[in-house]
Design a protein around this motif. Structure first.
Motif, PDB file in Angstrom:
ATOM      1  N   TRP A 210      37.011  37.872  42.724  1.00 14.59           N
ATOM      2  CA  TRP A 210      36.030  38.402  41.764  1.00 14.59           C
ATOM      3  C   TRP A 210      34.789  38.911  42.484  1.00 14.59           C
ATOM      4  CZ3 TRP A 210      37.867  40.134  37.680  1.00 14.59           C
ATOM      5  CH2 TRP A 210      38.837  39.464  36.932  1.00 14.59           C
ATOM      6  N   ALA A 211      34.433  38.274  43.607  1.00 13.80           N
ATOM      7  CA  ALA A 211      33.300  38.761  44.395  1.00 13.80           C
ATOM      8  C   ALA A 211      33.624  40.129  44.998  1.00 13.80           C
ATOM      9  CB  ALA A 211      32.953  37.754  45.498  1.00 13.80           C
ATOM     10  N   VAL A 212      34.858  40.280  45.489  1.00 13.70           N
ATOM     11  CA  VAL A 212      35.311  41.573  46.010  1.00 13.70           C
ATOM     12  C   VAL A 212      35.193  42.643  44.923  1.00 13.70           C
ATOM     13  CG1 VAL A 212      37.338  42.880  46.799  1.00 13.70           C
ATOM     14  CG2 VAL A 212      36.868  40.606  47.741  1.00 13.70           C
ATOM     15  N   TYR A 213      35.670  42.289  43.755  1.00 14.83           N
ATOM     16  CA  TYR A 213      35.637  43.214  42.613  1.00 14.83           C
ATOM     17  C   TYR A 213      34.194  43.600  42.261  1.00 14.83           C
ATOM     18  CZ  TYR A 213      35.738  44.457  37.632  1.00 14.83           C
ATOM     19  OH  TYR A 213      35.546  45.068  36.420  1.00 14.83           O
ATOM     20  N   ALA A 214      33.312  42.585  42.212  1.00 13.36           N
ATOM     21  CA  ALA A 214      31.918  42.843  41.854  1.00 13.36           C
ATOM     22  C   ALA A 214      31.233  43.730  42.894  1.00 13.36           C
ATOM     23  CB  ALA A 214      31.163  41.521  41.697  1.00 13.36           C
ATOM     24  N   ILE A 215      31.459  43.443  44.186  1.00  6.20           N
ATOM     25  CA  ILE A 215      30.829  44.233  45.243  1.00  6.20           C
ATOM     26  C   ILE A 215      31.318  45.676  45.207  1.00  6.20           C
ATOM     27  CG2 ILE A 215      30.689  44.550  47.750  1.00  6.20           C
ATOM     28  CD1 ILE A 215      28.848  42.356  46.644  1.00  6.20           C
ATOM     29  N   ARG A 216      32.583  45.870  44.943  1.00  8.40           N
ATOM     30  CA  ARG A 216      33.101  47.237  44.838  1.00  8.40           C
ATOM     31  C   ARG A 216      32.411  47.991  43.699  1.00  8.40           C
ATOM     32  NH1 ARG A 216      37.092  49.040  47.723  1.00  8.40           N
ATOM     33  NH2 ARG A 216      38.462  47.647  48.905  1.00  8.40           N
TER      34      ARG A 216
ATOM     35  N   ASP B  31      31.241  38.427  57.840  1.00 13.46           N
ATOM     36  CA  ASP B  31      31.956  39.659  58.185  1.00 13.46           C
ATOM     37  C   ASP B  31      33.396  39.633  57.682  1.00 13.46           C
ATOM     38  OD1 ASP B  31      32.016  42.210  59.606  1.00 13.46           O
ATOM     39  OD2 ASP B  31      33.461  41.213  60.922  1.00 13.46           O
ATOM     40  N   SER B  32      34.001  38.449  57.716  1.00  9.65           N
ATOM     41  CA  SER B  32      35.388  38.351  57.254  1.00  9.65           C
ATOM     42  C   SER B  32      35.472  38.608  55.750  1.00  9.65           C
ATOM     43  CB  SER B  32      35.965  36.966  57.583  1.00  9.65           C
ATOM     44  OG  SER B  32      35.241  35.956  56.904  1.00  9.65           O
ATOM     45  N   ALA B  33      34.405  38.254  55.033  1.00 15.66           N
ATOM     46  CA  ALA B  33      34.388  38.520  53.594  1.00 15.66           C
ATOM     47  C   ALA B  33      34.386  40.009  53.326  1.00 15.66           C
ATOM     48  CB  ALA B  33      33.154  37.871  52.951  1.00 15.66           C
ATOM     49  N   LEU B  34      33.605  40.746  54.122  1.00 17.91           N
ATOM     50  CA  LEU B  34      33.589  42.204  53.961  1.00 17.91           C
ATOM     51  C   LEU B  34      34.944  42.797  54.313  1.00 17.91           C
ATOM     52  CD1 LEU B  34      30.087  43.175  55.441  1.00 17.91           C
ATOM     53  CD2 LEU B  34      30.749  42.941  53.048  1.00 17.91           C
TER      54      LEU B  34
ATOM     55  N   SER C 208      33.017  31.757  39.075  1.00 23.98           N
ATOM     56  CA  SER C 208      33.926  32.907  39.202  1.00 23.98           C
ATOM     57  C   SER C 208      33.776  33.841  38.010  1.00 23.98           C
ATOM     58  CB  SER C 208      35.385  32.436  39.268  1.00 23.98           C
ATOM     59  OG  SER C 208      35.648  31.720  40.436  1.00 23.98           O
ATOM     60  N   HIS C 209      33.687  33.255  36.824  1.00 27.03           N
ATOM     61  CA  HIS C 209      33.596  34.067  35.615  1.00 27.03           C
ATOM     62  C   HIS C 209      32.237  34.744  35.486  1.00 27.03           C
ATOM     63  CE1 HIS C 209      37.065  31.598  33.626  1.00 27.03           C
ATOM     64  NE2 HIS C 209      37.450  32.350  34.631  1.00 27.03           N
ATOM     65  N   LEU C 210      31.191  34.088  35.976  1.00 27.26           N
ATOM     66  CA  LEU C 210      29.883  34.748  35.995  1.00 27.26           C
ATOM     67  C   LEU C 210      29.918  35.993  36.873  1.00 27.26           C
ATOM     68  CD1 LEU C 210      27.439  31.693  36.273  1.00 27.26           C
ATOM     69  CD2 LEU C 210      27.554  33.318  34.369  1.00 27.26           C
ATOM     70  N   ILE C 211      30.546  35.868  38.042  1.00 24.48           N
ATOM     71  CA  ILE C 211      30.654  37.012  38.955  1.00 24.48           C
ATOM     72  C   ILE C 211      31.539  38.089  38.341  1.00 24.48           C
ATOM     73  CG2 ILE C 211      31.516  37.746  41.230  1.00 24.48           C
ATOM     74  CD1 ILE C 211      30.642  34.948  42.251  1.00 24.48           C
TER      75      ILE C 211
ATOM     76  N   LEU D  59      27.360  37.676  47.567  1.00 22.47           N
ATOM     77  CA  LEU D  59      27.922  37.566  48.920  1.00 22.47           C
ATOM     78  C   LEU D  59      28.002  36.110  49.376  1.00 22.47           C
ATOM     79  CD1 LEU D  59      26.146  40.567  50.698  1.00 22.47           C
ATOM     80  CD2 LEU D  59      28.570  40.392  50.099  1.00 22.47           C
ATOM     81  N   ASP D  60      27.065  35.294  48.890  1.00 27.70           N
ATOM     82  CA  ASP D  60      27.046  33.884  49.266  1.00 27.70           C
ATOM     83  C   ASP D  60      28.133  33.096  48.537  1.00 27.70           C
ATOM     84  OD1 ASP D  60      25.967  31.902  50.874  1.00 27.70           O
ATOM     85  OD2 ASP D  60      24.527  31.237  49.360  1.00 27.70           O
ATOM     86  N   ASN D  61      28.840  33.742  47.620  1.00 25.12           N
ATOM     87  CA  ASN D  61      29.916  33.085  46.868  1.00 25.12           C
ATOM     88  C   ASN D  61      31.278  33.692  47.189  1.00 25.12           C
ATOM     89  OD1 ASN D  61      28.978  31.021  44.617  1.00 25.12           O
ATOM     90  ND2 ASN D  61      27.387  32.597  44.760  1.00 25.12           N
ATOM     91  N   CYS D  62      31.410  34.212  48.403  1.00 26.56           N
ATOM     92  CA  CYS D  62      32.657  34.884  48.783  1.00 26.56           C
ATOM     93  C   CYS D  62      33.689  33.956  49.401  1.00 26.56           C
ATOM     94  CB  CYS D  62      32.359  36.013  49.785  1.00 26.56           C
ATOM     95  SG  CYS D  62      31.719  37.491  48.984  1.00 26.56           S
ATOM     96  N   SER D  63      33.277  32.761  49.779  1.00 25.43           N
ATOM     97  CA  SER D  63      34.220  31.874  50.459  1.00 25.43           C
ATOM     98  C   SER D  63      35.140  31.188  49.456  1.00 25.43           C
ATOM     99  CB  SER D  63      33.454  30.813  51.262  1.00 25.43           C
ATOM    100  OG  SER D  63      32.588  30.101  50.412  1.00 25.43           O
ATOM    101  N   ILE D  64      36.286  30.714  49.944  1.00 25.48           N
ATOM    102  CA  ILE D  64      37.247  30.016  49.093  1.00 25.48           C
ATOM    103  C   ILE D  64      36.605  28.746  48.546  1.00 25.48           C
ATOM    104  CG2 ILE D  64      39.443  28.793  49.069  1.00 25.48           C
ATOM    105  CD1 ILE D  64      40.408  30.752  51.212  1.00 25.48           C
ATOM    106  N   ASP D  65      36.769  28.511  47.260  1.00 23.95           N
ATOM    107  CA  ASP D  65      36.139  27.371  46.598  1.00 23.95           C
ATOM    108  C   ASP D  65      37.129  26.795  45.591  1.00 23.95           C
ATOM    109  OD1 ASP D  65      34.594  25.577  45.215  1.00 23.95           O
ATOM    110  OD2 ASP D  65      33.144  27.039  44.461  1.00 23.95           O
ATOM    111  N   ASP D  66      37.544  25.548  45.821  1.00 23.78           N
ATOM    112  CA  ASP D  66      38.511  24.911  44.915  1.00 23.78           C
ATOM    113  C   ASP D  66      37.962  24.753  43.500  1.00 23.78           C
ATOM    114  OD1 ASP D  66      40.288  24.727  46.995  1.00 23.78           O
ATOM    115  OD2 ASP D  66      39.688  22.696  47.543  1.00 23.78           O
TER     116      ASP D  66
END
Length: 457
Positions: free
Chosen positions: A400-406, A430-433, A355-358, A385-392
């Protein structure tokens, strides 16, 4: 044990009297009497029974040794009987070191006698002798151990050491080639640190001490002190209080060094794929370095400088790729998982690392076309994009992926088009987008990534 302790306590008056008589005697006699006391003070009962006169005699011996060294230096001649003098200094500090262990009474007596300032002065004199004999190194090691012990759990002694030793003594000892001297110096430094001294440590002109500790870690020593130091730096850079322009300039000057440490040590975090290495200190330092860089790039005053640092963005992307791949090859802390009930909490130092890398990648691309394009060229966008899913194992990775893509797509048509094509080919969720507030639109046989605006109800 009780009998041994009693024997040690019973021998103390005689040993103290012997020391008192030896103060004015030949160096060999002084050396023998101090050695006897140092052995007795390894036991708790003699320590508690020690009288002030013992420490006054030891102080007198150390002051006499200081005078001899100063006179020899003044006359530009070699110290008479140098070996005995160095042995005597080492034994005095051993005696004081042993007498301080878990004994607040002795700590206070020694401090009130002026042994801290005398010791700091003598350490500087020893450093000035500029010889690399083992006897000198032993004397320096014992002196620093004494300062560490007199400071342990004693706020007044810590203040006194800081006043006498900071920053000159620390700068002197941290640059030694002897690993033990450097380690003991770090021990003294961190024993004395508190929230008030952190600000002084990180003040312009003094941060060199902190950076020397990190340099030591980078070159040869274990990183126990570096982890603590990075946590202190983290506390400083994440403060909500306004940073002065002087402090800002200081952080920017040293950002290169911190980024360089991260670039050099980042792969150490891969050791954490093994459960047996979950507390690997080199990996822990890498994690803390990333935390500090994330905070520094979140500050607009420091961001521009860090965005231009060569290799930092590339290192973040490479490390994300390596950890992501490691998590796919085997089940470990870098494997995406979503099994928690909400009541559990994963306890591992690498939780949140991806998360922090992204987050760092997103920060470095904020309103920066050159870095946006660099991520494109390094195939970093599909990786994010491959790290957009929920990850415990990586809380808030989706956000953070949303933020990075923006930040990657802002006024960058090529990056927008790549994401649109990736989604059309089914390579992106698609749901991630949608969670990013983005959707794909086909316009004149061209895929467009556009923001989704809510219609008024």
């Amino acid at each position: 044990m009780a009998a041994a302790a009693g024997a040690g306590a019973g021998a103390l008056p005689a040993a103290a009297a012997r020391l008192g008589r030896a103060v004015a005697a030949a160096p060999e006699a002084r050396l023998e009497s101090v050695r006897a006391l140092a052995g007795l003070f390894r036991e708790e009962q003699p320590r508690e029974m020690a009288k002030e006169s013992i420490f006054r005699d030891l102080l007198e011996i150390l002051m006499s040794a200081s005078s001899e060294i100063e006179q020899a230096d003044k006359d530009s001649c070699e110290l008479v009987d140098r070996d005995t003098c160095l042995l005597l200094i080492a034994e005095c500090f051993r005696c004081l070191r042993n007498a301080c262990v878990e004994c607040a009474k002795n700590q206070h007596v020694m401090r009130n006698l002026g042994l801290i300032s005398t010791s700091v002065h003598l350490i500087k004199l020893l450093h000035g002798m500029q010889i690399k004999e083992e006897l000198l190194l032993t004397a320096l090691r014992c002196s620093l151990q004494f300062l560490g012990n007199i400071a342990a759990g004693n706020g007044d002694s810590q203040k006194s050491i800081w006043k006498c030793a900071f920053p000159d003594l620390f700068l002197t000892c941290l640059t030694y080639s002897d690993e033990k001297i450097v380690a003991y110096c770090c021990m003294v430094l961190f024993t004395c640190l508190n929230s008030e001294k952190v600000r002084e440590l990180l003040y312009p002109g003094n941060l060199t001490v902190a950076l020397h500790v990190l340099k030591v870690y980078k070159e040869r020593l274990e990183s126990e002190w570096s982890v603590t130091l990075l946590e202190l730096i983290m506390e400083k850079v994440s403060e909500k209080n306004p940073v002065t322009s002087e402090e800002m300039n200081l952080f920017m000057r040293h950002a290169d060094f911190l980024a360089g440490c991260f670039k050099e040590k980042c792969k150490a975090v891969l050791k954490l794929t093994s459960a047996a290495d979950a507390e690997d200190e080199e990996a822990l330092v890498t994690i803390r370095l990333l935390d500090v860089l994330c905070e520094m790039t979140s500050n607009n005053g420091q961001l521009e400088h860090l965005q231009a640092l060569p290799g930092l963005l590339e290192t973040a992307i490479d490390t994300l790729r390596l950890t992501h791949l490691a998590g796919k090859q085997a089940v470990n802390i870098f494997t995406a998982t979503h099994t928690m009930t909400g009541q559990e909490e994963i306890s591992h130092p690498a939780v949140g690392f991806k998360s922090h890398l992204i987050r760092l990648i997103g920060n470095l691309c904020y309103k920066n076309k050159e870095n946006q394009d660099k991520v494109y060229e390094l195939d970093g966008i599909p990786l994010i994009l491959d790290n957009c899913s929920i990850d415990d194992n990586n809380p808030f990775v989706n956000q953070w992926a949303v933020y990075a893509i923006r930040n990657l797509t802002e006024q960058n048509e090529r990056n927008q088009e790549l994401i649109a094509q990736t989604e059309e080919k089914g390579l992106a969720d698609d749901s991630a987008l949608e969670s990013m507030g983005l959707e794909i639109e086909k316009r004149d046989d061209k895929l467009i990534l556009r923001s989704v605006r809510k219609k008024p109800s």
